[in-house]
Design a protein around this motif. Structure first.
Motif, PDB file in Angstrom:
ATOM      1  N   GLN A  31     -10.582-116.168   5.320  1.00 17.30           N
ATOM      2  CA  GLN A  31     -11.349-116.305   6.563  1.00 17.30           C
ATOM      3  C   GLN A  31     -12.569-115.399   6.567  1.00 17.30           C
ATOM      4  N   ARG A  34     -15.098-116.854   4.090  1.00 17.13           N
ATOM      5  CA  ARG A  34     -15.729-118.050   4.668  1.00 17.13           C
ATOM      6  C   ARG A  34     -16.729-117.676   5.766  1.00 17.13           C
ATOM      7  N   SER A  35     -16.363-116.729   6.616  1.00 22.32           N
ATOM      8  CA  SER A  35     -17.278-116.308   7.686  1.00 22.32           C
ATOM      9  C   SER A  35     -18.564-115.728   7.113  1.00 22.32           C
ATOM     10  N   ARG A  38     -20.601-118.568   5.660  1.00 22.00           N
ATOM     11  CA  ARG A  38     -21.206-119.399   6.710  1.00 22.00           C
ATOM     12  C   ARG A  38     -22.443-118.726   7.292  1.00 22.00           C
ATOM     13  N   ARG A  39     -22.394-117.423   7.423  1.00 26.27           N
ATOM     14  CA  ARG A  39     -23.565-116.701   7.940  1.00 26.27           C
ATOM     15  C   ARG A  39     -24.701-116.723   6.926  1.00 26.27           C
ATOM     16  N   GLU A  44     -21.705-124.948   7.256  1.00 27.63           N
ATOM     17  CA  GLU A  44     -20.267-124.750   7.091  1.00 27.63           C
ATOM     18  C   GLU A  44     -19.692-125.437   5.867  1.00 27.63           C
ATOM     19  N   GLY A 139     -20.382-108.846   9.930  1.00 24.58           N
ATOM     20  CA  GLY A 139     -19.095-108.680   9.272  1.00 24.58           C
ATOM     21  C   GLY A 139     -18.498-107.296   9.371  1.00 24.58           C
TER      22      GLY A 139
END
Length: 179
Positions: A31, A34-35, A38-39, A44, A139
């Motif tokens: 997760q 992935r976050s 994505r940023r 996505e 993050g």
């Protein structure tokens, strides 16, 4: 195998052939990876593909990991290098998807306009600066950890974060004390 195990213990077990140990590492860190992607990517589907590639690359290179306790930052480093390698091929797809999302009038998700504005603003930053901002501001990574992940000098990461934040404030048209 329990999720109480440390990352270092899971790496050791995975190196010994435990698919289950590696699966726990993936579950534990996917997760966050992935976050971050994505940023950095702004799209996505591309980020999810890169995350898959990151974990596949990690599985095949697990024996090269020098510090098993730092598997999380090692994964982020792999993700960042994968992103750099695919930047050109993804740019056309990202542009089409961003245009489509911006034109979608029937969105009923709260905050969609703000998310689109933020993604468009992030896309205007140079890739290295965008990655530093995504890690440190979005993050919650330290500057030192981001420097290791991005394989950049600490001062460069700090400059990227400072300039990236200032540029985002300018692009989004918010006052500096609102951020």
């Amino acid at each position: 195998m329990s999720t109480q195990w440390t990352d270092a213990a899971l790496v050791a077990a995975a190196r010994s052939g435990s698919d289950n140990a590696f699966a726990i590492l993936v579950d534990r860190h996917q997760q966050a990876v992935r976050s971050f992607l994505r940023r950095v990517c702004g799209h996505e589907a591309d980020a999810d593909d890169l995350a898959q590639e990151t974990f596949l690359a990690a599985w095949t290179a697990l024996r090269t990991l020098d510090e098993p306790a730092r598997v999380r930052s090692w994964l982020f480093g792999i993700a960042w290098r994968r992103t750099q390698g695919m930047a050109r091929s993804m740019s056309r797809t990202r542009r089409r998807e961003t245009d489509w999302q911006a034109e979608r009038a029937d969105s009923d998700q709260p905050g969609t306009e703000l998310n689109i504005a933020m993604q468009q603003a992030l896309a205007q930053l140079p890739p290295d600066q965008r990655a530093a901002v995504a890690l440190c501001l979005a993050g919650d990574w330290s500057h030192a950890d981001a420097a290791r992940i991005l394989e950049m000098p600490l001062g460069t990461v700090k400059s990227h974060v400072l300039r990236g934040r200032a540029r985002l404030v300018e692009i989004l048209g918010v006052r500096d004390d609102e951020t």
